[in-house]
Each structure stands twice: as C-alpha cells, then as structure tokens.
Motif scaffolding. Structure first.
Motif, short mmCIF file in Angstrom:
data_model
loop_
_atom_site.label_atom_id
_atom_site.label_comp_id
_atom_site.label_asym_id
_atom_site.label_seq_id
_atom_site.Cartn_x
_atom_site.Cartn_y
_atom_site.Cartn_z
N ASP A 98 0.84 -1.21 0.00
CA ASP A 98 0.00 0.00 0.00
C ASP A 98 0.87 1.25 0.00
O ASP A 98 1.81 1.34 -0.77
CB ASP A 98 -0.97 -0.04 1.18
N CYS A 99 0.57 2.21 0.89
CA CYS A 99 1.42 3.41 0.91
C CYS A 99 2.29 3.44 2.16
O CYS A 99 2.78 4.50 2.57
CB CYS A 99 0.62 4.69 0.72
N ASP A 100 2.53 2.27 2.75
CA ASP A 100 3.37 2.20 3.95
C ASP A 100 4.73 2.86 3.73
O ASP A 100 5.23 3.58 4.61
CB ASP A 100 3.60 0.75 4.37
N HIS A 101 5.34 2.60 2.57
CA HIS A 101 6.70 3.11 2.37
C HIS A 101 6.72 4.63 2.21
O HIS A 101 7.69 5.27 2.60
CB HIS A 101 7.44 2.41 1.24
N GLY A 102 5.63 5.21 1.67
CA GLY A 102 5.55 6.67 1.58
C GLY A 102 5.46 7.30 2.97
O GLY A 102 6.13 8.29 3.28
N ILE A 103 4.63 6.67 3.81
CA ILE A 103 4.49 7.18 5.19
C ILE A 103 5.82 7.04 5.93
O ILE A 103 6.26 7.96 6.63
CB ILE A 103 3.35 6.41 5.90
N ALA A 104 6.45 5.89 5.77
CA ALA A 104 7.74 5.66 6.44
C ALA A 104 8.78 6.68 5.97
O ALA A 104 9.52 7.25 6.78
CB ALA A 104 8.23 4.24 6.16
N ALA A 105 8.80 6.92 4.66
CA ALA A 105 9.79 7.86 4.11
C ALA A 105 9.58 9.26 4.70
O ALA A 105 10.55 9.93 5.08
CB ALA A 105 9.68 7.90 2.58
N GLN A 106 8.32 9.67 4.79
CA GLN A 106 8.07 11.01 5.33
C GLN A 106 8.46 11.09 6.81
O GLN A 106 9.06 12.07 7.24
CB GLN A 106 6.59 11.40 5.13
N SER A 107 8.14 10.06 7.58
CA SER A 107 8.53 10.06 9.00
C SER A 107 10.05 10.18 9.13
O SER A 107 10.56 10.97 9.94
CB SER A 107 8.06 8.78 9.70
N ILE A 108 10.76 9.39 8.34
CA ILE A 108 12.23 9.40 8.41
C ILE A 108 12.79 10.76 8.01
O ILE A 108 13.67 11.31 8.67
CB ILE A 108 12.79 8.28 7.50
N LEU A 109 12.24 11.32 6.93
CA LEU A 109 12.81 12.59 6.45
C LEU A 109 12.43 13.76 7.35
O LEU A 109 13.20 14.72 7.47
CB LEU A 109 12.40 12.82 4.99
N LEU A 110 11.28 13.69 7.99
CA LEU A 110 10.96 14.73 8.99
C LEU A 110 11.91 14.61 10.18
O LEU A 110 12.40 15.62 10.71
CB LEU A 110 9.50 14.60 9.46
N GLY A 111 12.18 13.40 10.59
CA GLY A 111 13.14 13.19 11.69
C GLY A 111 14.52 13.69 11.32
O GLY A 111 15.22 14.30 12.13
N ALA A 112 14.90 13.44 10.07
CA ALA A 112 16.21 13.92 9.60
C ALA A 112 16.25 15.45 9.63
O ALA A 112 17.23 16.05 10.08
CB ALA A 112 16.48 13.39 8.19
N ALA A 113 15.16 16.07 9.16
CA ALA A 113 15.12 17.54 9.14
C ALA A 113 15.23 18.09 10.57
O ALA A 113 15.93 19.09 10.81
CB ALA A 113 13.83 18.01 8.49
N GLU A 114 14.58 17.43 11.49
CA GLU A 114 14.65 17.87 12.89
C GLU A 114 16.08 17.82 13.42
O GLU A 114 16.48 18.61 14.27
CB GLU A 114 13.74 16.98 13.75
N LYS A 115 16.87 16.89 12.87
CA LYS A 115 18.27 16.74 13.30
C LYS A 115 19.22 17.61 12.48
O LYS A 115 20.44 17.48 12.59
CB LYS A 115 18.70 15.27 13.16
N GLY A 116 18.67 18.44 11.58
CA GLY A 116 19.53 19.28 10.75
C GLY A 116 20.09 18.56 9.54
O GLY A 116 21.00 19.05 8.87
N LEU A 117 19.56 17.37 9.28
CA LEU A 117 20.00 16.62 8.09
C LEU A 117 19.00 16.83 6.97
O LEU A 117 17.91 17.38 7.18
CB LEU A 117 20.10 15.13 8.43
N GLY A 118 19.36 16.40 5.78
CA GLY A 118 18.45 16.50 4.64
C GLY A 118 18.50 15.21 3.86
O GLY A 118 19.39 14.37 4.06
N GLY A 119 17.56 15.07 2.95
CA GLY A 119 17.55 13.85 2.16
C GLY A 119 16.63 13.94 0.98
O GLY A 119 16.01 14.98 0.73
N CYS A 120 16.59 12.86 0.24
CA CYS A 120 15.73 12.80 -0.94
C CYS A 120 15.21 11.38 -1.10
O CYS A 120 15.96 10.41 -0.94
CB CYS A 120 16.53 13.21 -2.18
N ILE A 121 13.92 11.29 -1.40
CA ILE A 121 13.34 9.99 -1.74
C ILE A 121 13.76 9.67 -3.17
O ILE A 121 13.55 10.50 -4.07
CB ILE A 121 11.80 10.05 -1.67
#
Ligand SMILES: Cc1cc2nc3c(=O)[nH]c(=O)nc-3n(C[C@H](O)[C@H](O)[C@H](O)COP(=O)(O)O)c2cc1C
Length: 189
Positions: A98-121
């Motif tokens: 389903d869309c589990d991986h989209g949700i997971a990706a957003q959670s991870i990238l929000l967490g990364a942003a909170e830590k001052g990191l960045g990323g790309c799907i």
C-alpha cells in the motif's frame, strides 16, 4: 511547529559527503518509521542502513537524480549522500505494501530535518542492479531508497505561476526552486 518542519523538509540532492552519519542516527530515524501507520498494521517494511563510503559508492550508480534538471547528472564526488536508508517490502508478510513506504519515508525525512540533516526519496532506482550489488534476497521488494546527508544546497518553495509549470529548477546561484500549487487549486470541494 509541524508546519515549519514540513517546510524545512525539502528534497536535498547535494550534501557535505564527508559529514558522516552514524548508524545509531539511522536507527533512530527508522524507529520513527516503525512507530508510523501501516496498512492493516502488517508492518511489512524492512530496512538496510548503509553509512560507510565503500557501501555508499556501490549504491550510488543505481540511482537517478532530479529528472527535470536535464543538464545535471547528479551530485558529484564530495557532494554525494553520506548515508542511505533502503526501504524493503518483506513479501513473506504481504505482497501489497500500500502506501506504507511513503508514510515511512516522510517520517524518516521529517526526523532527519529535525536533526539538521536532509535527504531525498529516490524512486527511480535500478532495482535489479541494486539487488545484485548489495546481495538483497529475492524475498525483499526494493521499494524506495532514501539518500541522506548534511545539505550543501539551498532549496526554496515558490507558488506555481500562471503557466502551471510544476518543474523544479535551479537558478544561476545554484538555488533549487520547488513550485507548489496554491491551496485553492487543490481543494476541489
Ligand atoms: C515517491 C517519490 C519518488 C521520488 N523519486 C525521486 C527520484 O527518483 N529522484 C529524485 O531526484 N527525486 C525523487 N523524488 C523527489 C521529488 O522530485 C521531490 O519530492 C519534488 O521535486 C518536490 O520537492 P520537495 O520534496 O522539496 O517538495 C521523489 C519523491 C517521491 C515522493
């Protein structure tokens, strides 16, 4: 605050490659995905967490970067990701993620942003090549690759103009612009 974090969480494709990301940081980010929603609560996602230069160099050739930036073939040496999170679907749990991986990706990238990191799907992945080079068992479907690092570029949001063009673009100073449709254009009822 959530709005600020979402605005900060842009897609970054150029990084300080020498700024290492420890495995423990990646584990913390995956833990955010673990706590996120999952269709039927099946939790079929599994993760590979490469964060050393040798592994990273194996992965990079199988990724496609910024298809709209025709004159740019992706980050050059020194500005490539210092870590990746590869999101897999465990077909022994389900065949449909389903869309589990989209949700997971957003959670991870929000967490990364909170830590001052960045990323790309990265969805444009040579999956067979990546499977081969990392020896990923056929049991796992390769769903997404998240590229991560300390951003070395500026990304700004702008509103889609009258032409309706949604293509992201880069100006002469290397600032990456991301057009977003206005709110009134996306609410249809
Ligand atoms: C499912 C998905 C797949 C994506 N695949 C790629 C990709 O293969 N390569 C890439 O450079 N960007 C990829 N992106 C990033 C998008 O280009 C990016 O989200 C979009 O340009 C908007 O920018 P923003 O994330 O800063 O809002 C992907 C994004 C999503 C959600």
């Amino acid at each position: 605050m959530l709005r600020d974090l979402i605005i900060k969480r842009r897609s970054y494709r150029r990084f300080h490659e020498d700024a290492a990301i420890e495995l423990e940081i990646l584990r913390e980010l995956v833990d955010l995905a673990r706590l996120s929603s999952s269709s039927a609560n099946l939790q079929p996602l599994k993760y590979i967490l490469p964060c050393d230069p040798v592994k990273n160099a194996l992965i990079f050739p199988y990724l496609t970067w910024a298809a709209y930036l025709k004159e740019w073939s992706g980050p050059c040496e020194g500005e490539r990701p210092s870590a990746y999170i590869i999101i897999l679907g465990d077909t022994e749990i389900t065949q449909s993620f389903d869309c589990d991986h989209g949700i997971a990706a957003q959670s991870i990238l929000l967490g990364a942003a909170e830590k001052g990191l960045g990323g790309c799907i990265i969805g444009a992945v040579d999956r067979e090549g990546l499977r081969r080079v990392l020896d990923i068992p056929s049991r796992y479907e390769i769903l997404l690759v998240l590229a991560l690092g300390e951003p070395e570029e500026t990304v700004v949001i702008e509103t889609v103009g009258p032409t309706g063009d949604i293509k992201y673009w880069r100006n002469n100073e290397g600032i990456h612009h991301v057009p977003k449709r206005p709110l009134d254009d996306i609410i249809v009822g």
